[in-house]
Design a protein around this motif. Sequence first.
Motif, PDB file in Angstrom:
ATOM      1  N   ALA A 148       0.842  -1.195   0.000  1.00 26.48           N
ATOM      2  CA  ALA A 148       0.000   0.000   0.000  1.00 26.48           C
ATOM      3  C   ALA A 148       0.871   1.236   0.000  1.00 26.48           C
ATOM      4  O   ALA A 148       1.938   1.260   0.616  1.00 26.48           O
ATOM      5  CB  ALA A 148      -0.932   0.013   1.209  1.00 26.48           C
ATOM      6  N   ALA A 153       2.040   0.566  -6.872  1.00 32.57           N
ATOM      7  CA  ALA A 153       1.599  -0.384  -7.896  1.00 32.57           C
ATOM      8  C   ALA A 153       2.789  -1.025  -8.591  1.00 32.57           C
ATOM      9  O   ALA A 153       2.781  -2.231  -8.877  1.00 32.57           O
ATOM     10  CB  ALA A 153       0.704   0.326  -8.916  1.00 32.57           C
ATOM     11  N   LEU A 206      -2.012  -5.657  -4.051  1.00 31.20           N
ATOM     12  CA  LEU A 206      -1.983  -4.204  -3.899  1.00 31.20           C
ATOM     13  C   LEU A 206      -3.279  -3.755  -3.232  1.00 31.20           C
ATOM     14  O   LEU A 206      -4.371  -4.120  -3.666  1.00 31.20           O
ATOM     15  CB  LEU A 206      -1.825  -3.524  -5.263  1.00 31.20           C
ATOM     16  N   PRO A 261      -5.611  -0.821  -2.965  1.00 36.90           N
ATOM     17  CA  PRO A 261      -5.838   0.495  -3.593  1.00 36.90           C
ATOM     18  C   PRO A 261      -6.389   1.487  -2.585  1.00 36.90           C
ATOM     19  O   PRO A 261      -7.149   1.113  -1.674  1.00 36.90           O
ATOM     20  CB  PRO A 261      -6.867   0.176  -4.690  1.00 36.90           C
ATOM     21  N   PRO A 262      -6.046   2.755  -2.714  1.00 34.49           N
ATOM     22  CA  PRO A 262      -6.567   3.762  -1.789  1.00 34.49           C
ATOM     23  C   PRO A 262      -7.969   4.217  -2.186  1.00 34.49           C
ATOM     24  O   PRO A 262      -8.391   4.077  -3.330  1.00 34.49           O
ATOM     25  CB  PRO A 262      -5.565   4.909  -1.928  1.00 34.49           C
ATOM     26  N   THR A 263      -8.671   4.772  -1.226  1.00 33.22           N
ATOM     27  CA  THR A 263      -9.932   5.454  -1.481  1.00 33.22           C
ATOM     28  C   THR A 263      -9.788   6.886  -0.973  1.00 33.22           C
ATOM     29  O   THR A 263      -8.911   7.190  -0.164  1.00 33.22           O
ATOM     30  CB  THR A 263     -11.098   4.767  -0.759  1.00 33.22           C
ATOM     31  N   TRP A 319      -6.508   3.709   3.343  1.00 38.67           N
ATOM     32  CA  TRP A 319      -6.305   2.316   2.934  1.00 38.67           C
ATOM     33  C   TRP A 319      -6.942   1.414   3.984  1.00 38.67           C
ATOM     34  O   TRP A 319      -6.903   1.713   5.189  1.00 38.67           O
ATOM     35  CB  TRP A 319      -4.817   1.993   2.832  1.00 38.67           C
ATOM     36  N   THR A 332       2.137   3.980 -17.386  1.00 42.66           N
ATOM     37  CA  THR A 332       2.029   4.972 -16.315  1.00 42.66           C
ATOM     38  C   THR A 332       3.012   6.122 -16.532  1.00 42.66           C
ATOM     39  O   THR A 332       2.665   7.300 -16.345  1.00 42.66           O
ATOM     40  CB  THR A 332       2.302   4.311 -14.957  1.00 42.66           C
TER      41      THR A 332
END
Length: 378
Positions: free
Chosen positions: A59, A66, A84, A86-88, A99, A262
């Motif tokens: 995280a 990532a 992984l 993922p954040p919110t 997280w 990316t």
Amino acid sequence: MLDESLLDTPDALAGADRFGLLRGVAESGARVRTAARGAAESGIPDLTPDGRPRAVLVAGPGPAAAGVADLLRALGGGNCPVTLIPPTGVAPLPGALRWTLPGWAGPLDLLLLPGPDAADPGLAELVEQAYRRGCAVVAVTPAGGPLADAVEQARGLAVPLATTPYDTEFDVEGAPPAAPGTLWSVLIPLLSLADRIGLLSAPPEALGKLADRLDQLAERCGPAIPTYTNPGKTLAAELADALPLIWTEGGIAGAVGRHFATELAGLAGRPALVAELPEALATHRTLLAGALAAGADPDDFFRDRVEQPPAMHARVVLLREEEPGPLSATRAAQALAEERDTAVSELEPAAGSDLEKAAELLAIVDFAAVYLALAGTE
């Protein structure tokens, strides 16, 4: 559009490089050595783990997390699940991201935090969650920051983040999301840890060879090397007016392909589509027959060559980690591209360990993204 004359003018490239992008990529080998020393000084080589964790959780903010998860998964070869988190949140800003550990996470699992931003309270909250669940925690983050303190209070391991003086140039308005080379700063200590827990093989001598390979690539792809012998500039020139369809074969190539997409978006402001072979032959087939196909929109005779850019067409970028074998989909990919009159760029690293192959592919695509960013024109 791409100003190709700029690619072979080192002084002009330097003038356009106001954020030190080329220096960032060229110093990747030095970052690896610095990060490896930091890992050793933090005591990672002296750890005596009981065995592999049940699962590894990753995280962190930005693209580095990532990339770390992708590469650990690929280099680990399935020895341990890597997930992984993922954040919110309402915005990708420190303090706005949160997280949450999956419901199954517990004492048998390991949480890794590639945390270039030492002050993100969301990661500190995640450390508290992990402590309550009994998860082991390792963070790579600036020394003395709130995240490092939170990890130490939770009886985890905080490894100082390897930085360079030019990293501060990315804390200004208009700068790209992260400095090139940041991935190596957070990845190397975690590779050392993964070696200790038996997830993959990355002893100190292997990390030294990785750094040497990155130094060699910096020489081959440097701004003074002309485009025709420079793989980074060559790839940038080939993608000048194209939509890259990045087709990958193999776990390492897949991780590099996603990283490349990316970097193209974050550094050069260019879109790209990524798919793994052989599925790419089905999912992208229609793209090679539609409006983006090479023959879909012939060059307009009446187009203003100065004011109007040429139509964008798809270009396949084939990334693989070794020479195609009898079960490779590379030949089918080449055949489909030829059938649809689509240009192809191919990248295959020289022989070496999986770490060295990953380093070579990452270096070339990073240089290409930087050259596209510097030589791109409105």
